[in-house]
Motif scaffolding. Structure first.
Motif, short mmCIF file in Angstrom:
data_model
loop_
_atom_site.label_atom_id
_atom_site.label_comp_id
_atom_site.label_asym_id
_atom_site.label_seq_id
_atom_site.Cartn_x
_atom_site.Cartn_y
_atom_site.Cartn_z
N PRO A 1 40.88 -1.06 72.88
CA PRO A 1 41.69 -2.08 73.94
C PRO A 1 41.30 -2.28 75.18
CG PRO A 1 43.09 -0.84 72.75
CD PRO A 1 41.81 -0.56 73.00
N ALA A 2 41.41 -3.79 75.82
CA ALA A 2 41.97 -3.78 77.39
C ALA A 2 43.40 -3.52 77.58
CB ALA A 2 41.57 -5.30 77.44
N ASP A 3 42.97 -2.20 79.05
CA ASP A 3 44.44 -1.93 79.24
C ASP A 3 45.06 -2.92 79.92
OD1 ASP A 3 44.11 0.86 78.33
OD2 ASP A 3 43.04 1.05 80.66
N GLU A 4 46.49 -2.78 80.16
CA GLU A 4 47.95 -4.27 79.42
C GLU A 4 47.62 -4.33 81.23
OE1 GLU A 4 48.14 -4.40 75.44
OE2 GLU A 4 50.28 -4.98 76.32
N LEU A 5 48.50 -5.33 81.96
CA LEU A 5 49.28 -5.84 82.47
C LEU A 5 50.49 -6.59 82.85
CD1 LEU A 5 51.20 -5.16 85.62
CD2 LEU A 5 49.18 -7.85 86.07
N ASN A 6 51.92 -6.23 81.67
CA ASN A 6 52.61 -7.22 81.38
C ASN A 6 53.86 -7.37 81.92
OD1 ASN A 6 51.74 -7.01 78.11
ND2 ASN A 6 51.84 -4.65 79.15
N HIS A 7 54.41 -8.65 81.99
CA HIS A 7 55.19 -9.39 82.30
C HIS A 7 56.41 -9.26 81.39
CE1 HIS A 7 56.69 -13.65 83.81
NE2 HIS A 7 57.43 -12.60 84.64
N VAL A 8 57.13 -8.50 81.79
CA VAL A 8 58.16 -8.30 81.47
C VAL A 8 59.39 -9.04 82.20
CG1 VAL A 8 60.04 -6.25 80.84
CG2 VAL A 8 57.92 -5.70 81.33
N ALA A 9 59.43 -10.22 81.36
CA ALA A 9 60.57 -11.28 82.11
C ALA A 9 62.28 -11.15 81.85
CB ALA A 9 60.23 -12.78 81.33
N HIS A 10 62.10 -10.59 80.63
CA HIS A 10 64.15 -10.55 80.46
C HIS A 10 63.71 -9.11 79.59
CE1 HIS A 10 62.57 -12.28 77.06
NE2 HIS A 10 62.11 -13.81 77.23
#
Length: 372
Positions: free
Chosen positions: A226-235
């Motif tokens: 799978p793709a590696d990720e950049l995650n937006h941890v908004a809360h």
């Protein structure tokens, strides 16, 4: 002579096109073979830092460097400000995988495999005889993905991820695959986000103060997934899918039947599979041209078992209106045509003059990227 290289950058969703990297006329000290955009230069800030990993900056300009296998923490000082650290000290050694380092209010926090420790008033203890005190000792001792990144957030809390103790599994302890946070004294410990297989870098979007974190995808689903990720941890309380779902839309062959991908937060950006994104920094300096302001630099450590290796570079993720929209190669050349590598970027640090430092645990070096 000017030299150029055309590099195709493939996003997980579509071919972004050709990114034209041009290395400007070399200056004394430039590292041969490393391509950066025109006007940029990359030199060695230090080559005396074996297994250099995470980076932190003290208020006096001292750069602190964590390690994994070496068990050391280094202090680098460039007193004459010539872009090279003339003084390199091992301030503490014999630690248990001290990957993460963070400077806060004069103290140096160090993330070992199983705990967080602190060297008080660290600048007065650079002679190799530093003593420390424990801050938090409740982390598991598993070595698989056990190395820990460490940053102090805008809320003045310590943020520490805890990776999965496996390639793919469902850990019984909720502390695994989590991003945790606590007060600097270790109190008010909490699990802040879940479903992160192995996050080894994060930063806060300038102005908005919103957290973005890298995550390394699972192995053995092929060269391109799978793709590696950049995650937006908004809360607090978000879940990013591991082990049930990968990259937002790939159900795990073993665990995917238990939950649908729609139940989890999808990645904000997808990197190519297996490039292993680690440390990241939003650029806030003034030295680089204006079109780099607020953009995200990403250390891509490189694949370990892909048929054709990829990564081993510094990438740039372009943001527009607070969201990632494109990815391009910024610095490359550590991966050679024969598939062997001479370097593996790990972490990125912005210096007071606007230059960037990049650590390399394979070469045992810290590089300086500047613009003229």
């Amino acid at each position: 002579m000017y030299k150029s290289r055309f590099i195709a950058v493939l996003s997980p969703l579509a071919l972004l096109g050709l990114s034209h990297l041009v290395q400007a006329e070399a200056l004394p000290g430039d590292i041969p073979g490393i391509d950066v955009p025109a006007g940029f230069h990359i030199t060695r800030y230090s080559d005396q830092t074996p297994n250099a990993r995470s980076l932190a900056l003290g208020d006096d300009g001292t750069v602190y460097v964590g390690t994994m296998t070496e068990g050391n923490v280094y202090a680098l000082q460039d007193r004459d400000r010539d872009g090279h650290a003339e003084t390199v000290r091992t301030i503490i050694q014999g630690l248990n995988v001290p990957n993460g380092v963070a400077w806060y209010q004069g103290d140096l926090y160090i993330a070992e495999l199983h705990r967080i420790i602190k060297i008080k008033d660290v600048v007065r203890h650079l002679d190799g005889n530093a003593s420390f005190e424990p801050v938090y000792s409740g982390f598991p001792n598993e070595k698989h993905h056990g190395w820990k990144y460490l940053r102090v957030g805008p809320d003045h809390k310590l943020y520490v991820p805890v990776g999965a103790p496996c390639n793919i599994c469902l850990p019984s302890n909720e502390i695994f695959t989590a991003l945790t946070r606590m007060n600097p004294d270790g109190s008010r410990f909490e699990v802040y986000a879940k479903g992160l297989r192995n996050s080894v870098g994060f930063d806060w979007l300038p102005g908005a103060g919103e957290l973005y974190a890298t995550d390394n995808g699972r192995d053995y689903l092929g060269d391109d997934a799978p793709a590696d990720e950049l995650n937006h941890v908004a809360h607090a309380g978000q879940h990013f899918g591991y082990p049930w779902c990968h990259a937002g839309n790939i159900a795990d062959p073993e665990y995917g039947g238990q939950h649908a991908c729609a139940e989890f937060e999808p990645p904000a950006w997808k990197f190519p599979a297996h490039v292993a994104p680690l440390g990241i920094r939003f650029y806030q300096g003034k030295q680089f041209p204006a079109n780099y302001q607020g953009q995200l630099f990403v250390a891509q450590h490189g694949s370990w078992n892909r048929t054709q290796p990829q990564g081993y570079r510094v990438a740039l993720v372009r943001f527009k209106d607070g969201k990632p929209v494109a990815e391009e190669v910024f610095a490359s050349g550590w991966l050679h045509a024969d598939g062997k590598a001479s370097g593996r970027p790990v972490d990125i640090l912005e210096m007071p003059d606007g230059a960037l430092l990049v650590s390399d645990d394979l070469a045992g070096a810290v590089y300086r990227i500047s613009y003229r």
